[in-house]
Write an enzyme that holds these catalytic residues in place. Sequence first.
Site, PDB file in Angstrom:
ATOM      1  CG  PHE A  66      45.822  11.175  64.795  1.00 22.24           C
ATOM      2  CD1 PHE A  66      46.053  10.030  65.539  1.00 22.24           C
ATOM      3  CD2 PHE A  66      45.133  11.057  63.587  1.00 22.24           C
ATOM      4  CE1 PHE A  66      45.611   8.788  65.101  1.00 22.24           C
ATOM      5  CE2 PHE A  66      44.689   9.827  63.139  1.00 22.24           C
ATOM      6  CZ  PHE A  66      44.924   8.686  63.899  1.00 22.24           C
ATOM      7  CB  THR A  91      44.062   5.242  70.943  1.00 26.97           C
ATOM      8  OG1 THR A  91      45.370   4.775  70.559  1.00 26.97           O
ATOM      9  CG2 THR A  91      44.191   6.152  72.151  1.00 26.97           C
ATOM     10  CB  CYS A 130      49.224  11.647  67.579  1.00 32.72           C
ATOM     11  SG  CYS A 130      49.621   9.892  67.768  1.00 32.72           S
TER      12      CYS A 130
END
Length: 230
Positions: free
Chosen positions: A171, A47, A178
């Site tokens: 996120f 990512t 996250c």
Amino acid sequence: MRCPPLQATFRGCSPCARQDPEDGGRGMTDAEISDTILTVFLAGTETTAGTLAWALDLLARHPEFEQRLHTEADTVLRGNPATHADLPRLELTERIINETLRLYPQGWFLTRTVTHDTHLGRHPLPAGTSLAYSPYLIHHRPDLYTDPETFDPDRWDPQRPQPPRHAFIPFATGARKCIGDTFAMAEATLALATITARWSLKHLPGRHQTRPVLGASIGPGDLRMQPTPR
């Protein structure tokens, strides 16, 4: 007694060092600890790399922002490696990362499970219902962003009106947001500053048409660029 920072085995660690008071003090198993460590080390690799690739691609398409970024890197870093202490002054660099994540959120398609009976607008959602949503689609909504298809890092200037909190979720959000969001932002900002302080990247001839490729994350496909020392 507390556990050492990291061991090949977790047997013998004091139970108090493995408990989370938020879930009633249930101790973590060795497998849970191992899985968590692997997630922290590995989950952000693709990512973060994808975000940096998109940022460099976008900067090559928008030389006015690339020049401003070079000026900021030269002023802040003065030829030194980027460190955590530089983050507060890398304002444009961070805005470029934010705008990159808005246009190309790596977690472009996410799911959640309803834990309690609730409603989404007029729709009843019983507990156990699976939901799917797309940060990519949310980030490109014209009712949330002016000119949503335009690369404009300055939209994140704190002096300008900011989008609603729920409109920017690269996120995810909520209890399952996250866990590495702050670390990822710092990592990507420092990496971009370090790269652009030393190099200018341009597309190879005939390689200007970058197209998103969907997988677990959203990548820039066959992106080929040539670095030139500054």
